[in-house]
Motif scaffolding. Structure first.
Motif, PDB file in Angstrom:
ATOM      1  N   MET A   1       0.847  -1.185   0.000  1.00  0.00           N
ATOM      2  CA  MET A   1       0.000   0.000   0.000  1.00  0.00           C
ATOM      3  C   MET A   1       0.890   1.246   0.000  1.00  0.00           C
ATOM      4  O   MET A   1       1.908   1.285   0.674  1.00  0.00           O
ATOM      5  CB  MET A   1      -0.895   0.014   1.242  1.00  0.00           C
ATOM      6  CG  MET A   1      -1.849  -1.171   1.346  1.00  0.00           C
ATOM      7  SD  MET A   1      -3.234  -1.046   0.214  1.00  0.00           S
ATOM      8  CE  MET A   1      -4.224   0.158   1.066  1.00  0.00           C
ATOM      9  N   PHE A   2       0.475   2.234  -0.772  1.00  0.00           N
ATOM     10  CA  PHE A   2       1.230   3.471  -0.841  1.00  0.00           C
ATOM     11  C   PHE A   2       0.648   4.503   0.122  1.00  0.00           C
ATOM     12  O   PHE A   2      -0.539   4.476   0.432  1.00  0.00           O
ATOM     13  CB  PHE A   2       1.188   4.049  -2.260  1.00  0.00           C
ATOM     14  CG  PHE A   2       1.951   3.219  -3.239  1.00  0.00           C
ATOM     15  CD1 PHE A   2       3.322   3.151  -3.168  1.00  0.00           C
ATOM     16  CD2 PHE A   2       1.289   2.507  -4.215  1.00  0.00           C
ATOM     17  CE1 PHE A   2       4.032   2.381  -4.071  1.00  0.00           C
ATOM     18  CE2 PHE A   2       1.987   1.741  -5.123  1.00  0.00           C
ATOM     19  CZ  PHE A   2       3.365   1.675  -5.041  1.00  0.00           C
ATOM     20  N   PRO A  24      -0.113  -4.994  -4.449  1.00  0.00           N
ATOM     21  CA  PRO A  24       0.572  -6.094  -3.779  1.00  0.00           C
ATOM     22  C   PRO A  24       1.815  -6.586  -4.516  1.00  0.00           C
ATOM     23  O   PRO A  24       2.385  -7.621  -4.135  1.00  0.00           O
ATOM     24  CB  PRO A  24      -0.506  -7.183  -3.772  1.00  0.00           C
ATOM     25  CG  PRO A  24      -1.268  -6.933  -5.041  1.00  0.00           C
ATOM     26  CD  PRO A  24      -1.285  -5.434  -5.226  1.00  0.00           C
ATOM     27  N   ILE A  25       2.244  -5.890  -5.558  1.00  0.00           N
ATOM     28  CA  ILE A  25       3.339  -6.358  -6.418  1.00  0.00           C
ATOM     29  C   ILE A  25       4.602  -5.554  -6.111  1.00  0.00           C
ATOM     30  O   ILE A  25       4.562  -4.315  -6.094  1.00  0.00           O
ATOM     31  CB  ILE A  25       2.962  -6.215  -7.901  1.00  0.00           C
ATOM     32  CG1 ILE A  25       1.666  -6.978  -8.193  1.00  0.00           C
ATOM     33  CG2 ILE A  25       4.095  -6.695  -8.793  1.00  0.00           C
ATOM     34  CD1 ILE A  25       1.057  -6.676  -9.553  1.00  0.00           C
ATOM     35  N   ALA A  26       5.690  -6.245  -5.893  1.00  0.00           N
ATOM     36  CA  ALA A  26       6.961  -5.582  -5.591  1.00  0.00           C
ATOM     37  C   ALA A  26       7.553  -4.951  -6.849  1.00  0.00           C
ATOM     38  O   ALA A  26       7.412  -5.493  -7.949  1.00  0.00           O
ATOM     39  CB  ALA A  26       7.950  -6.583  -5.006  1.00  0.00           C
ATOM     40  N   PRO A  27       8.214  -3.803  -6.708  1.00  0.00           N
ATOM     41  CA  PRO A  27       8.819  -3.154  -7.878  1.00  0.00           C
ATOM     42  C   PRO A  27      10.071  -3.892  -8.343  1.00  0.00           C
ATOM     43  O   PRO A  27      10.811  -4.464  -7.556  1.00  0.00           O
ATOM     44  CB  PRO A  27       9.178  -1.759  -7.348  1.00  0.00           C
ATOM     45  CG  PRO A  27       9.400  -1.965  -5.885  1.00  0.00           C
ATOM     46  CD  PRO A  27       8.414  -3.028  -5.472  1.00  0.00           C
ATOM     47  N   THR A  71       8.466  -1.793 -16.594  1.00  0.00           N
ATOM     48  CA  THR A  71       7.374  -2.672 -17.009  1.00  0.00           C
ATOM     49  C   THR A  71       7.855  -3.984 -17.613  1.00  0.00           C
ATOM     50  O   THR A  71       7.110  -4.964 -17.661  1.00  0.00           O
ATOM     51  CB  THR A  71       6.461  -1.974 -18.038  1.00  0.00           C
ATOM     52  OG1 THR A  71       7.253  -1.531 -19.150  1.00  0.00           O
ATOM     53  CG2 THR A  71       5.741  -0.786 -17.408  1.00  0.00           C
ATOM     54  N   MET A  72       9.104  -4.020 -18.086  1.00  0.00           N
ATOM     55  CA  MET A  72       9.664  -5.231 -18.700  1.00  0.00           C
ATOM     56  C   MET A  72      11.002  -5.580 -18.042  1.00  0.00           C
ATOM     57  O   MET A  72      12.044  -5.646 -18.699  1.00  0.00           O
ATOM     58  CB  MET A  72       9.863  -5.015 -20.208  1.00  0.00           C
ATOM     59  CG  MET A  72       8.626  -4.626 -20.972  1.00  0.00           C
ATOM     60  SD  MET A  72       7.595  -6.062 -21.368  1.00  0.00           S
ATOM     61  CE  MET A  72       6.446  -5.318 -22.563  1.00  0.00           C
ATOM     62  N   ARG A 318       2.682  -3.008 -11.987  1.00  0.00           N
ATOM     63  CA  ARG A 318       3.448  -2.258 -10.984  1.00  0.00           C
ATOM     64  C   ARG A 318       4.335  -1.193 -11.634  1.00  0.00           C
ATOM     65  O   ARG A 318       4.393  -0.050 -11.169  1.00  0.00           O
ATOM     66  CB  ARG A 318       4.312  -3.217 -10.163  1.00  0.00           C
ATOM     67  CG  ARG A 318       5.238  -2.526  -9.152  1.00  0.00           C
ATOM     68  CD  ARG A 318       4.452  -1.693  -8.148  1.00  0.00           C
ATOM     69  NE  ARG A 318       5.297  -0.753  -7.443  1.00  0.00           N
ATOM     70  CZ  ARG A 318       5.672  -0.887  -6.158  1.00  0.00           C
ATOM     71  NH1 ARG A 318       5.292  -1.958  -5.475  1.00  0.00           N
ATOM     72  NH2 ARG A 318       6.396   0.036  -5.583  1.00  0.00           N
ATOM     73  N   GLY A 319       5.020  -1.559 -12.701  1.00  0.00           N
ATOM     74  CA  GLY A 319       5.910  -0.601 -13.345  1.00  0.00           C
ATOM     75  C   GLY A 319       5.170   0.600 -13.895  1.00  0.00           C
ATOM     76  O   GLY A 319       5.653   1.741 -13.804  1.00  0.00           O
TER      77      GLY A 319
END
Length: 355
Positions: A1-2, A24-27, A71-72, A318-319
Motif C-alpha cells: 500500500m502506498f 501487492p506487487i513488488a517493484p 514494465t519489462m 506495478r511498473g
C-alpha cells in the motif's frame, strides 16, 4: 500500500487527494537501461521521429526508457531497446491526436490512421503499403523487427491488437468533436481497453522474454480474465494520473470525469470511487492467478512460459504505476517540448496543415 499522495490539478479544476493505492506487487527494474537509451536515441534519428535534439529531449523528459525498464524487467539486453522504441512510437502517435489539430480533423486523422494500418501485414507477409512518413516508417520497422522469430499465432494476435488500437482513435475523435457517447463507467472501460494500447504492450511481454504463452493457457477463461483485469488496472491508473492534464486541455475521455458525471459528485469522491474500482480489479487478478493451476494439459515448458507471462503482467501493472506517479508526461502546465511541437508533428505525420 502506498501513502496518501496529493495530486495538484489544473487551475479551475478542484483538486483531490489520492487515497492509498492497493498494490501487492513488488517493484522491479531492468539493468539494461544504458544500452536501451543509446539505441533509442539512434533509432529516433534513423526513423525521423527524433530528427531534432528537441524531439529527443522529449523522450528523455518523459522517461520512456524508464517505463520500459520498470514494465519489462525480464527483457533481455537485445529486446529492452526495442520495447523502449515501441513506447516512444506509441506516445508519438498518441500525441499527434491529443496535442495537434489533427485530433480535431476527421479527414486528416483518418489518413493518419489508415496510413499506419496500411504498413501492417494482412497475412503475416509484407505490408500492403510502403511507409510514406516517419511515423509509418517507424511502425513498419518495429513490426518487422518484433515479428521476426515470433510464432505465427503470436504475430496474428499482436497485429490484430495493434490494428484495433490504431482504429480506436476514430471513436476518440468522434467523442472529442461530438461529445463523449459513453455515459457509464462500464461502457467507458470497455472502450478504453483498445484505446489505451494496453493489449498491444501486453503482447510485447512475450517478445521481450522470448516466449509464447501457449494457446490452451492464453485462451483459457482464467488467463483471459487476468488479462482483462490487468488491462483495466493499467487504464484506470493512467486515467487517475493524467486527469489533471486532460481536464486542463478540455478532454473528457477519462474514467474520473465519467465517474463525476455519472455519479454527480466531486473530483474527490470520483477518485475514491475509481480507486476502489481499481482495487477490485487488482484483487480479481490475484484471485484468478491462484486458479492458474486449473489450466490443464500443459507440459513443463508451456507451464513455465505461462507463469512467465503472468509475471510479465504483474511487472507491467506495478511498473506502470511507478512511472505514472513521476513522469512529466502527465503533469499539467508542463510543456515537455519547449514550444516546438507543432512543426515536429507535421514532419513525422507527413500531413501538412492543408492536407
Amino acid at each position: 500500500m502506498f501513502p496518501v499522495t496529493t495530486i495538484t490539478t489544473a487551475a479551475g479544476v478542484s483538486g483531490f487527494t489520492l487515497p492509498s493505492i492497493y498494490m501487492p506487487i513488488a517493484p522491479r527494474s531492468s539493468p539494461h537501461t544504458e544500452r536501451a537509451a543509446a539505441e533509442l536515441d539512434a533509432w529516433l534519428v534513423r526513423s525521423g521521429l527524433g530528427s531534432s535534439s528537441t524531439a529527443r529531449q522529449w523522450v528523455t523528459r518523459e522517461e520512456h526508457v524508464r517505463l520500459a525498464a520498470l514494465t519489462m524487467p525480464d527483457a533481455s539486453a537485445q529486446t529492452l531497446p526495442v520495447i523502449a522504441q515501441w513506447y516512444s512510437w506509441l506516445f508519438a502517435f498518441d500525441d499527434l491526436f491529443d496535442l495537434s489539430e489533427i485530433g480535431r480533423d476527421r479527414r486528416r486523422s483518418s489518413a493518419l490512421i489508415e496510413g499506419a494500418v496500411g504498413v501492417l501485414p494482412a497475412d503475416g507477409g509484407a505490408g500492403a503499403c510502403a511507409p510514406a512518413s516517419p511515423v509509418e516508417w517507424g511502425l513498419a520497422d518495429l513490426w518487422r523487427r518484433t515479428a521476426t522469430g515470433m510464432p505465427p499465432t503470436w504475430r496474428e494476435r499482436f497485429t490484430g491488437h495493434l490494428r484495433a488500437y490504431l482504429r480506436s482513435y476514430t471513436l476518440e475523435i468522434d467523442n472529442r468533436l461530438d461529445g463523449i457517447r459513453t455515459g457509464d463507467i462500464v461502457g467507458y472501460l470497455d472502450m478504453r481497453r483498445d484505446a489505451g494500447a494496453t493489449r498491444t504492450v501486453f503482447d510485447l511481454i512475450e517478445f521481450a522474454q522470448g516466449i509464447e504463452v501457449p494457446a490452451p493457457a492464453h485462451g483459457s477463461a482464467v488467463y483471459q480474465g487476468m488479462l482483462l483485469a490487468a488491462v483495466d488496472t493499467v487504464c484506470i491508473t493512467n486515467d487517475i494520473f493524467s486527469y489533471s492534464k486532460e481536464r486542463q486541455a478540455g478532454e473528457e475521455s477519462n474514467v474520473l470525469y465519467i465517474a463525476e458525471r455519472f455519479l454527480g459528485c466531486t473530483p474527490q469522491r470520483a477518485v475514491e470511487f475509481v480507486n476502489d474500482l481499481q482495487t477490485t480489479r487488482m484483487k480479481s487478478f490475484e484471485r484468478l492467478q491462484q486458479r492458474l493451476g486449473q489450466v490443464h494439459d500443459l507440459c513443463p515448458r508451456h507451464r513455465h512460459e505461462t507463469e512467465a507471462g503472468v509475471s510479465g503482467l504483474r511487472s507491467w501493472i506495478r511498473g506502470n504505476l511507478d512511472w505514472s506517479r513521476t513522469t512529466r508526461r502527465y503533469a499539467p502546465d508542463v510543456d515537455t517540448w519547449g514550444g516546438s511541437r507543432r512543426g515536429w508533428m507535421h514532419e513525422i505525420s507527413g500531413l501538412n496543415p492543408g492536407h
